[in-house]
Design an enzyme around this catalytic site. Structure first.
Site, PDB file in Angstrom:
ATOM      1  CB  SER A  67      -1.119   0.377   1.307  1.00 31.10           C
ATOM      2  OG  SER A  67      -2.131   1.161   1.453  1.00 31.10           O
ATOM      3  CG  ASP A  72      -7.400  -3.781  -1.818  1.00 27.81           C
ATOM      4  OD1 ASP A  72      -8.052  -2.735  -1.245  1.00 27.81           O
ATOM      5  OD2 ASP A  72      -5.887  -3.251  -1.955  1.00 27.81           O
ATOM      6  CG  HIS A  74      -5.645  -2.650   1.714  1.00 23.86           C
ATOM      7  ND1 HIS A  74      -4.846  -2.720   0.186  1.00 23.86           N
ATOM      8  CD2 HIS A  74      -5.029  -2.065   2.749  1.00 23.86           C
ATOM      9  CE1 HIS A  74      -4.298  -1.442   0.596  1.00 23.86           C
ATOM     10  NE2 HIS A  74      -4.548  -1.120   1.736  1.00 23.86           N
TER      11      HIS A  74
HETATM   12  N1  LIG Z   1      -6.366   1.797   8.192  1.00 22.39           N
HETATM   13  C1  LIG Z   1      -6.274   2.709   7.106  1.00 22.39           C
HETATM   14  C2  LIG Z   1      -6.823   2.674   5.988  1.00 22.39           C
HETATM   15  C3  LIG Z   1      -5.616   2.465   4.976  1.00 22.39           C
HETATM   16  O1  LIG Z   1      -5.052   2.507   5.488  1.00 22.39           O
HETATM   17  C4  LIG Z   1      -5.826   2.822   3.660  1.00 22.39           C
HETATM   18  C5  LIG Z   1      -7.474   3.513   3.185  1.00 22.39           C
HETATM   19  C6  LIG Z   1      -7.545   3.372   1.632  1.00 22.39           C
HETATM   20  C7  LIG Z   1      -6.050   3.152   0.858  1.00 22.39           C
HETATM   21  C8  LIG Z   1      -4.728   3.026   0.822  1.00 22.39           C
HETATM   22  C9  LIG Z   1      -4.723   2.966   2.932  1.00 22.39           C
HETATM   23  N2  LIG Z   1      -3.439   2.646   3.208  1.00 22.39           N
HETATM   24  C10 LIG Z   1      -2.563   2.018   2.602  1.00 22.39           C
HETATM   25  O2  LIG Z   1      -1.183   2.568   2.903  1.00 22.39           O
HETATM   26  C11 LIG Z   1      -6.684   4.435   7.327  1.00 22.39           C
HETATM   27  O3  LIG Z   1      -5.663   5.137   8.124  1.00 22.39           O
HETATM   28  O4  LIG Z   1      -6.762   5.002   6.354  1.00 22.39           O
END
Ligand SMILES: N[C@@H](CC(=O)c1ccccc1NC=O)C(=O)O
Length: 275
Positions: free
Chosen positions: A125, A218, A250
């Site tokens: 991510s 995802d 995800h």
């Molecule tokens: N728990 C996460 C969700 C998140 O990490 C996230 C949400 C949408 C698209 C990518 C994400 N994370 C990528 O590192 C947050 O703090 O938003």
């Protein structure tokens, strides 16, 4: 604090700066191998989620060491923490602080473990964004270290086009992107690997491998992200493989770890064996 114990491996951590998150974890076999590739992980969590840490690599490591044969070409495992834009810091942590920390962490590993191009960099991510930013020269001008670059990068469920992913999610990602990169969308573009206007191949010469993996299940990061970076890497004649058949949500991918283990094994098979 969550454990770092993995039966059969010896854990060490190192600080690369004064902040509590400027830390890297290292797991090595008790026999301290002297050859093979390091597998190095950068966690995700939208540059802000404190529940994501360098420990996110542990489930994947456990899967890898279960297969003694396939993991015989792995020298050990490393995983980086980095400062987060979680709204609690004064002054606020903002890009390029995250990538500056990754560069500092890898440089420290270079000093302590003679890290060179003998490592596979895995990012999940936002961690995948950081892995490719390493090739873009977007660290702050004060950063004088230039860490060794990986032999391969595995980007998993990565964010590569900040404006694009936010637009496709009706602006709902603007909050975390603004915390991490500021409010200027021009700055978002400059930080996005899919929008990099330089030459990836020139910055990362030699026989390097790129794998972009994602899951169609995802719900947070969609398929166009990997497609956009694939197109930009191909523009630079940088070889890229897409793995579009990951399973699950995800965060399942790193929480479970088995698919990350397989991606690392598949990548190692494509690399020359290090003696
Ligand atoms: N728990 C996460 C969700 C998140 O990490 C996230 C949400 C949408 C698209 C990518 C994400 N994370 C990528 O590192 C947050 O703090 O938003």
């Amino acid at each position: 604090m969550a454990t770092t114990d993995i039966p059969g491996l010896v854990f060490t951590s190192h600080k690369f700066g004064p902040h509590s998150l400027q830390e890297v974890g290292v797991w090595e076999s008790g026999e301290a191998k002297s050859s093979g590739y390091w597998a190095i992980f950068i966690h995700g969590g939208a540059w802000r989620d404190r529940s994501n840490t360098f420990r996110d690599f542990i489930p994947s490591i456990k899967h890898m060491i279960q297969d003694q044969d396939k993991s015989s070409s792995i020298r050990g495992f490393m995983s980086l923490d980095y400062r987060l834009s979680d709204g609690t810091e004064t002054p606020p942590v903002q890009h390029p602080d995250h990538i500056d920390d990754i560069a500092a962490g890898l440089s420290l590993l270079h000093e302590k473990y003679c890290l060179k191009d003998n490592y596979v960099l895995i990012g999940h991510s936002a961690g995948a964004t950081l892995a490719f930013q390493l090739l873009m020269g977007v660290t702050s001008p004060q950063v004088t270290v230039s860490p060794p670059l990986p032999v391969a990068i595995i980007g998993i469920s990565g964010i590569y086009d900040l404006v694009g992913i936010n637009d496709r999610h009706d602006g709902n990602y603007a909050g975390f992107i603004t915390s991490a990169f500021g409010s200027n969308q021009g700055d978002w573009q400059n930080a996005s690997p899919a929008k990099f206007t330089g030459d990836f191949h020139e910055n990362w010469p030699g026989d390097r491998l790129t794998i972009l993996a994602h899951s169609q299940e995802d719900s947070l990061v969609d398929t166009p992200e990997a497609d956009a970076l694939q197109a930009n890497l191909q523009r630079c004649k940088s070889p890229v493989h897409i793995v579009g058949n990951l399973r699950g949500e995800h965060d399942f991918v790193w929480q479970d770890g088995s698919q990350i283990a397989e991606l690392v094994f598949d990548t190692l098979l494509k690399l020359p064996r290090l003696l």
